[in-house]
Design an enzyme around this catalytic site. Sequence first.
Site, PDB file in Angstrom:
ATOM      1  N   LYS A 140       0.797  -1.362   0.005  1.00 31.40           N
ATOM      2  CA  LYS A 140      -0.137   0.187  -0.082  1.00 31.40           C
ATOM      3  C   LYS A 140       0.987   1.195  -0.132  1.00 31.40           C
ATOM      4  O   LYS A 140       0.718   2.214  -0.804  1.00 31.40           O
ATOM      5  CB  LYS A 140      -0.877   0.039   1.161  1.00 31.40           C
ATOM      6  CG  LYS A 140      -1.955  -1.006   1.367  1.00 31.40           C
ATOM      7  CD  LYS A 140      -2.910  -1.136   2.605  1.00 31.40           C
ATOM      8  CE  LYS A 140      -2.264  -1.018   3.765  1.00 31.40           C
ATOM      9  NZ  LYS A 140      -1.557  -2.420   4.007  1.00 31.40           N
ATOM     10  N   THR A 141       1.881   1.446   0.863  1.00 22.57           N
ATOM     11  CA  THR A 141       2.733   2.536   0.806  1.00 22.57           C
ATOM     12  C   THR A 141       3.418   2.674  -0.166  1.00 22.57           C
ATOM     13  O   THR A 141       3.868   3.598  -0.815  1.00 22.57           O
ATOM     14  CB  THR A 141       3.503   2.470   2.365  1.00 22.57           C
ATOM     15  OG1 THR A 141       2.772   2.124   3.373  1.00 22.57           O
ATOM     16  CG2 THR A 141       4.440   3.502   2.535  1.00 22.57           C
TER      17      THR A 141
ATOM     18  N   ASP B  57      -1.943   7.835   3.821  1.00 19.57           N
ATOM     19  CA  ASP B  57      -1.456   6.460   4.198  1.00 19.57           C
ATOM     20  C   ASP B  57      -2.313   6.042   5.645  1.00 19.57           C
ATOM     21  O   ASP B  57      -2.627   7.265   6.176  1.00 19.57           O
ATOM     22  CB  ASP B  57       0.170   6.233   4.261  1.00 19.57           C
ATOM     23  CG  ASP B  57       0.363   4.917   4.205  1.00 19.57           C
ATOM     24  OD1 ASP B  57      -0.185   4.219   4.302  1.00 19.57           O
ATOM     25  OD2 ASP B  57       1.566   4.938   4.374  1.00 19.57           O
TER      26      ASP B  57
ATOM     27  N   GLN C  49      -5.828  -3.355  10.707  1.00 18.61           N
ATOM     28  CA  GLN C  49      -4.637  -2.662  11.306  1.00 18.61           C
ATOM     29  C   GLN C  49      -5.140  -1.537  12.466  1.00 18.61           C
ATOM     30  O   GLN C  49      -4.291  -0.674  12.449  1.00 18.61           O
ATOM     31  CB  GLN C  49      -3.556  -2.365  10.546  1.00 18.61           C
ATOM     32  CG  GLN C  49      -2.909  -3.611   9.843  1.00 18.61           C
ATOM     33  CD  GLN C  49      -1.662  -3.091   9.033  1.00 18.61           C
ATOM     34  OE1 GLN C  49      -0.844  -2.699   9.659  1.00 18.61           O
ATOM     35  NE2 GLN C  49      -1.760  -3.533   7.712  1.00 18.61           N
TER      36      GLN C  49
HETATM   37  P1  ATP Z   1       1.794  -1.932   5.812  1.00 19.56           P
HETATM   38  O1  ATP Z   1       0.310  -2.232   5.923  1.00 19.56           O
HETATM   39  O2  ATP Z   1       2.230  -2.887   7.064  1.00 19.56           O
HETATM   40  O3  ATP Z   1       1.772  -0.663   6.123  1.00 19.56           O
HETATM   41  P2  ATP Z   1       2.017  -1.844   3.009  1.00 19.56           P
HETATM   42  O4  ATP Z   1       0.822  -2.555   2.464  1.00 19.56           O
HETATM   43  O5  ATP Z   1       2.039  -0.461   3.346  1.00 19.56           O
HETATM   44  O6  ATP Z   1       2.105  -2.614   4.597  1.00 19.56           O
HETATM   45  P3  ATP Z   1       4.384  -1.785   2.020  1.00 19.56           P
HETATM   46  O7  ATP Z   1       5.283  -1.415   3.037  1.00 19.56           O
HETATM   47  O8  ATP Z   1       4.411  -0.764   0.955  1.00 19.56           O
HETATM   48  O9  ATP Z   1       3.360  -2.604   2.256  1.00 19.56           O
HETATM   49  O10 ATP Z   1       5.263  -3.123   1.256  1.00 19.56           O
HETATM   50  C1  ATP Z   1       5.691  -4.317   1.934  1.00 19.56           C
HETATM   51  C2  ATP Z   1       7.184  -4.753   1.421  1.00 19.56           C
HETATM   52  O11 ATP Z   1       6.765  -5.236   0.099  1.00 19.56           O
HETATM   53  C3  ATP Z   1       7.990  -3.638   1.083  1.00 19.56           C
HETATM   54  O12 ATP Z   1       9.404  -4.089   1.342  1.00 19.56           O
HETATM   55  C4  ATP Z   1       7.840  -3.096  -0.513  1.00 19.56           C
HETATM   56  O13 ATP Z   1       8.953  -2.734  -0.879  1.00 19.56           O
HETATM   57  C5  ATP Z   1       7.640  -4.734  -1.003  1.00 19.56           C
HETATM   58  N1  ATP Z   1       6.574  -4.723  -2.177  1.00 19.56           N
HETATM   59  C6  ATP Z   1       5.419  -4.133  -2.211  1.00 19.56           C
HETATM   60  N2  ATP Z   1       5.183  -4.552  -3.673  1.00 19.56           N
HETATM   61  C7  ATP Z   1       6.013  -5.038  -4.199  1.00 19.56           C
HETATM   62  C8  ATP Z   1       6.227  -5.735  -5.549  1.00 19.56           C
HETATM   63  N3  ATP Z   1       5.133  -5.337  -6.574  1.00 19.56           N
HETATM   64  N4  ATP Z   1       7.395  -5.862  -5.950  1.00 19.56           N
HETATM   65  C9  ATP Z   1       8.404  -6.168  -5.004  1.00 19.56           C
HETATM   66  N5  ATP Z   1       8.312  -5.736  -3.730  1.00 19.56           N
HETATM   67  C10 ATP Z   1       7.018  -5.183  -3.304  1.00 19.56           C
HETATM   68 MG    MG Z   2       2.400   0.841   4.751  1.00 16.75          MG
END
Ligand code: ATP
Ligand code: MG
Length: 765
Positions: A41-42, A227, A279
């Site tokens: 997401k981030t 976010d 979350q």
């Molecule tokens: P949270 O809910 O904990 O905030 P999030 O959904 O924001 O998590 P991110 O932090 O954006 O998730 O991503 C988690 C990890 O996965 C990061 O290390 C990110 O770089 C990696 N990631 C996300 N999408 C991809 C992708 N398409 N290819 C490779 N790595 C990815």
């Molecule tokens: Mg995040």
Amino acid sequence: MQNPHAEYIEELLEGLNEPQREAVTHGEGPLLILAGAGSGKTRVLAHRIAYLIHTDQAQANEILAITFTNKAASEMRERVERLLGHATRGMWLMTFHSACARILRTDAPRLGYTRQFTIYDQADARRLTKRAADAVGVDPKRYTPAALNNQISAAKNQLRDAAEYRSTAAGPFEEMVADVYDIYERDLVRMNAMDFDDLLFRVVNLLELFDDVRERYTEMFRHVLVDEYQDTNHAQYRLLQLLVGGGRAPGGGEGEGGRPSYAGPIGHRNLAVVGDDAQSIYSFRQADIRNILDFQEDFPDARVVKLEQNYRSTETILSAANAVIANNRGGIAKRLWSELGQGEQIHLRGLDDEHAEARYVVGEIERLLDEGAARSEIAVLYRTNAMSRVIEDTLVRREIAYQVIGGTKFYERAEIKDAIAYLTLLANPQDLVSFTRIANSPRRGLGATSLARVISHAQTLDVPIWEAAASPQEVPGLGAAAVKALDRFMSTMHELRELSGEAPIAELLESLLSQTGYVEALEAERSIEAQGRIENLEQLVEVGREFDTAAAPGDGGLDVFLQEIALVADADTRSDDAGLITLMTLHNAKGLEYPTVFIAGCEEGVFPHSRALDEGGLEEERRLFYVGITRAMRALYLTYARRRAVFGASTIGLRSRFLDEIPAEVLDEPLESVFRPGLGSIGRRAMHGAGAGENGAAAPGAWREAARDPTGPVTAYRLGEDIVHAGFGEGVVTGVEPGGVIVVRFAADGSERKLMAEYAPLQRR
Ligand code: ATP
Ligand code: MG
């Protein structure tokens, strides 16, 4: 026409899966990305910002991107800069509070404040609440300023002002809070000050009252991205709605399902939010999970993107997370999967007490480091801040470098607050709280009675406190000595005020610390404690120096400096130093990820926390556990202690119910950890007692040091006693609390720590 950035854009989209790409390239209008932890997401937000800029849909300064902490903002900025290949000058990438403070620096005069208004932190706000409560005649033994202020804060987060609060007050308690709220609010306005909640509330006022202001910001921020949207509260929700147009109107007509229908201003509606209802962990700050659940009702035409692939964690970690969260009712069904394989099992260990637990955790950390892990890859999480002490002690003894996020904060130390209060009064001569704090610090013969006379004189004349203090001979009833003292104090302040217009912050600070006699008074104390305070003040001058160097020309004013300091949040001391183990509460860990994560204290009453259980917050505790589990990329350790000292009393700990929600097949749990004689039949409630029968087999794990023998007589320490701690070095006892807890200020870093006198490796000097 070929976009000159076509090649670059292709590269930008390459590292994304299909739904992520859809979200990144979504054009105008509302967008909701609803997805589980670690699904990117981030990452999508960062890519979307880069995409908007590269496709010329927005200039950097037309983007407002909101994150939950300053730390998350700087991480996001780094990501975006890496994607863009250049700096993100002019982009508003910050927390709600920072964005609001910035808007108010420009537009607060519309509401009758000056641009130099003061921001009161929680401690200031409580002090002011206490004054208001005293004025109302509230019994301080029954209602603490903190409790009263929480009520006021909750009301403000729901955009209810004092009058509105009173109109719905039910019963004597709320009537009393309404009285306090009234006075508190009047005092804030009189002092040209705002508390943290006001930052949001006042911007909402501003946008609601002045169409031209709202239109200016709506035009300015063509794209708004948020976010961690699941943790927004009503004030934040309303702010977004005003900025982009659309959404529910406040207290407007009821729409379907009891929700007010929309009748607000129209805007571009370019709002992209990402969040995970599983979350949501900030309801105690009035976060309203409905904001995310009902986004589609607010914006019926919103594009909704779901992400299900997790890129962070192993299958094993995800099955634990999925299984745990499945115990909550409601919520949006999501099932995370990953391609990262099963990985190692989750390590679950029950230890004899919190010291054994700390030794196990630190022993495993040492093993991982020996195997080549970097310290920055490891985090230890716990439910409450107080739990860090024992783990810290153990890390110190093993000489493993670590940092605590959100521990005793630099800016909460008395001497730092004093210095900042001096600066604040220089910036804002109406600031009564700052004036009261420093008028007699260091002691200059201005007692409480004299100060009260000056304050009431200022209030009678309705002039700023500075003005009243500047003519002490006119204050009725002020003794000759006090007149003289005040006169001398104010003439120093006048000199400093002149200096504050021109000198760099570091220089101003140094002058004020010497001219007011502050450092001199500390030196005269000749104590370790005072020495620590002086060193802290030197650190503050250093902070000022860094600010002076970094500030852009014309942007380095005293009020900008004070604003930056006021906004330094708990989670923001995290440095990116590759060499530190990170310790923090589960709340602070939101959004972060680490290859190895320990969650300590998985016991009933600790996690889930007993207070949350009493208040029916079990599901929120479970979401917090879910947040904790999903921080881990490769290895997850869960530990609990069978006995834990809480305020000196030994408490029998029962393993957390959450542990039993994890499927047994993903757990690596030694047999002796499960079958503990005498414990299996006790119900799921923490019992208080002396820990009888607690002498089972030693818990597994590699540690080299025998448990300390806690059976010796409890040493009684006295205030002011000099001691030496095996890890922290020389210190002085600054507090003795019930239950064998002592507070020690250490000379090396001026830090103040609470220690169990009985257990800590202490010696008298
Ligand atoms: P949270 O809910 O904990 O905030 P999030 O959904 O924001 O998590 P991110 O932090 O954006 O998730 O991503 C988690 C990890 O996965 C990061 O290390 C990110 O770089 C990696 N990631 C996300 N999408 C991809 C992708 N398409 N290819 C490779 N790595 C990815
Ligand atoms: Mg995040």
